[in-house]
Design an enzyme around this catalytic site. Structure first.
Site, PDB file in Angstrom:
ATOM      1  N   GLN A 133      11.138 -30.108  19.663  1.00 18.19           N
ATOM      2  CA  GLN A 133      11.696 -29.830  20.980  1.00 18.19           C
ATOM      3  C   GLN A 133      13.205 -29.976  21.108  1.00 18.19           C
ATOM      4  OE1 GLN A 133      11.028 -31.064  25.698  1.00 18.19           O
ATOM      5  NE2 GLN A 133       9.631 -31.839  24.158  1.00 18.19           N
ATOM      6  N   GLU A 153      10.237 -38.274  21.631  1.00 20.45           N
ATOM      7  CA  GLU A 153      10.608 -38.384  23.042  1.00 20.45           C
ATOM      8  C   GLU A 153      10.523 -39.799  23.599  1.00 20.45           C
ATOM      9  OE1 GLU A 153      11.788 -37.914  26.660  1.00 20.45           O
ATOM     10  OE2 GLU A 153      11.684 -36.084  25.471  1.00 20.45           O
ATOM     11  N   ASP A 157      14.174 -35.433  24.410  1.00 27.50           N
ATOM     12  CA  ASP A 157      14.173 -34.191  23.639  1.00 27.50           C
ATOM     13  C   ASP A 157      15.029 -33.088  24.261  1.00 27.50           C
ATOM     14  OD1 ASP A 157      12.693 -34.705  21.312  1.00 27.50           O
ATOM     15  OD2 ASP A 157      10.804 -34.583  22.372  1.00 27.50           O
ATOM     16  N   GLY A 198      22.285 -46.175  45.116  1.00 28.26           N
ATOM     17  CA  GLY A 198      23.552 -45.714  45.683  1.00 28.26           C
ATOM     18  C   GLY A 198      23.702 -45.931  47.174  1.00 28.26           C
TER      19      GLY A 198
END
Length: 416
Positions: free
Chosen positions: A17, A140, A169, A248
Site C-alpha cells: 500500500q 500499517e 501506509d 483546540g
C-alpha cells in the site's frame, strides 16, 4: 488534455500500500508509471482478500490504477540488463522493499547514480535509517503504534486503538509523492537527482503534531483543559486518550440520533464552537444558555460538558443524523453525519466530484475505487483500471530496442 506530469517516467518497485499509493498519485497526474513485478507472482495484493476467483483483488486494483505492468526477474543477468536500460531512461524510481533489498539486488543508490545522475530515488521504510528499529519490517498498524497515533486514540479506560484510516501506509505514500515532486522541481534547477526517503513512523508523527503540542503543554502545566479528564479527572505525565473530544478549544462529541438503537452509525459529530455559542443555543432550543454564566464560555462549560451533550442528545432523539445536520447547518454549527462505508459508496456528491469513481477492469469488470482527493481547476484526472500482471511486458521491451526474437527468448528463459 495534457497532464502536468506527462513525460515523467517512473519505475515502480513497490508493493502492498504505501509505495503504490505514492506512484498511483503520480500516475493520476500524468506520469508514465511502470510497475515492475516478479514473473508469475506480481504484487502480493493481487491475490489478497479476493472476492472474485482468478481476478486481481480490490486491494490491488484500488492502489494501481493508471499504471503499466512489466514482469521482470531482476535476479538474472538478462533481467538486470533490462533494468539498467530502464533506469537510464527513467526520471523516478520508487521502492518500498525491506531494508537493504535494493543493495542486494545490485542497485544501490550509488550504483543508480552512476547509471543516471538525474534520477530521483524514492524510498519508503518503516523507520529512519538512524533508528534503532531500522531493520524492522513494518505494516500499517505497527507504524500507527510507533508514530504516536495509537497511544492517543480510543477511550481513556480502554487500550490504545488503531485508526481505520491508513495513517501508516497511504499517508506515507502521499508524503513520498510530495518529496518526489519537490525533488523534480529541484532537478530542474540543479540538473541532479537525489534520494527521497520517508519513514512511516515519521509520516504518522507528522499527523500527530497536535498531540506532541499537548505533551509539551502537559509537561509544563500538569493538565490539559480541553480534555474530558479536566477538571474532575486525573492526568499522568503522558497525553491521555480523549475519546471523541475535539481539541483546540472547540469541544465536540459523537452524539446519538434517531435510530441509534438498531443502526450503529446513527450519530453525528457535534462541535460547540466558542464564537458560535449563541446560534448553537438557538439551534438546539436552549436560548436560556446564551447568557447563563454556567454556559457562556468554554471554560465555564467544561466541568459539565457531558451534561450539555446529554441535553443535546435529547434534542436529537427524534431526528435522523441527516435531518439534524440539515437543521444545524443553518445555524453554522460545525457538524457532520457519521457516514459508514455503504453510505460513502453510494454518496452522489462524492461520485460527482470524482472522489469515488467506477472503472473497468479486463477480468473483474466494473468496480468502484477512490479518485483523486486533490482537485485542480485546470484538469480532472481520468482514472482507468489497473493493469493485468505483465500486461505491458512486450510493449516495454520493444521500446527498449529488443527484437521480437529477443523478447521470445526472454520469455522462454523466464526472465519476463
Amino acid at each position: 488534455m495534457s497532464l502536468p506530469l506527462e513525460g515523467i517516467k517512473v519505475l515502480d518497485f513497490t508493493g502492498v500500500q504505501a509505495g503504490p499509493a505514492c506512484t498511483q498519485l503520480l500516475a493520476w497526474y500524468g506520469a508514465d508509471v511502470l510497475k515492475i513485478e516478479r514473473p508469475g507472482v506480481g504484487d502480493v495484493t493481487r491475490n489478497q482478500l479476493r472476492d472474485i476467483p482468478d481476478a486481481d483483488a480490490l486491494y490491488f486494483t484500488m492502489l494501481n490504477s493508471n499504471k503499466r505492468s512489466l514482469e521482470l526477474n531482476t535476479k538474472t543477468p538478462q533481467g538486470q540488463e533490462v533494468l539498467e536500460k530502464l533506469i537510464r531512461e527513467a526520471d523516478v524510481l520508487v521502492e518500498n522493499f525491506a531494508p537493504g533489498a535494493m543493495d542486494r539486488m545490485g542497485f544501490s543508490w550509488e550504483r543508480i547514480q552512476e547509471l543516471n545522475p538525474r534520477l530521483i530515488f524514492g524510498s519508503v521504510k518503516g523507520f529512519g535509517d538512524n533508528s534503532r528499529y531500522a531493520d524492522l519490517k513494518v505494516y500499517e498498524n505497527v507504524a500507527q503504534c510507533a508514530g504516536g497515533a495509537a497511544s492517543t486514540t480510543g477511550f481513556w479506560d480502554g487500550p490504545p486503538t488503531i485508526s481505520g484510516g491508513a495513517l501508516g501506509d497511504s499517508n506515507s505514500g502521499m508524503h513520498l509523492a510530495i518529496g518526489i515532486l519537490t525533488a523534480l522541481i529541484d532537478r530542474d534547477k540543479t540538473g541532479k537527482g537525489q534520494k527521497v526517503s520517508v519513514a512511516m513512523q515519521d509520516a504518522v508523527l507528522n499527523l500527530c503534531r497536535v498531540k506532541l503540542r499537548d505533551q509539551q503543554r502537559l509537561d509544563r502545566l500538569g493538565y490539559l483543559e480541553e480534555y474530558p479528564q479536566y477538571p474532575n479527572g486525573t492526568f499522568t505525565d503522558v497525553v491521555p486518550r480523549e475519546g471523541n473530544a475535539g481539541g483546540g478549544g472547540q469541544p465536540g462529541w459523537v452524539l446519538k440520533c434517531k435510530g441509534w438503537e438498531t443502526d450503529p452509525d446513527a450519530y453525528i459529530y457535534f462541535t460547540l464552537q466558542e464564537q458560535n455559542w449563541a446560534r448553537t443555543c438557538k439551534a438546539i432550543g436552549k436560548p436560556e444558555w446564551i447568557d447563563d454564566p454556567a454556559y457562556m464560555t468554554t471554560s465555564a462549560r467544561q466541568p459539565h460538558i457531558f451534561d450539555i451533550f446529554a441535553e443535546i442528545e435529547k434534542w436529537l432523539a427524534d431526528k435522523t443524523k441527516y435531518e439534524a445536520v440539515d437543521i444545524l447547518r443553518k445555524f453554522e454549527v460545525p457538524c457532520a453525519p457519521v457516514m459508514n462505508m455503504k453510505e460513502i459508496e453510494e454518496d452522489p456528491d462524492l461520485r460527482d466530484s470524482g472522489s469515488i469513481v467506477e472503472v473497468d477492469h479486463k477480468k473483474r469488470g466494473r468496480y468502484l475505487t477512490v479518485g483523486s482527493p486533490i482537485k485542480f481547476s485546470g484538469f480532472k484526472p481520468e482514472i482507468v483500471g489497473s493493469p493485468l500482471l505483465g500486461e505491458h511486458t512486450d510493449e516495454v521491451l520493444s521500446s527498449l530496442g529488443y527484437s521480437a526474437e529477443e523478447i521470445r527468448a526472454l520469455h522462454d528463459a523466464k526472465v519476463v
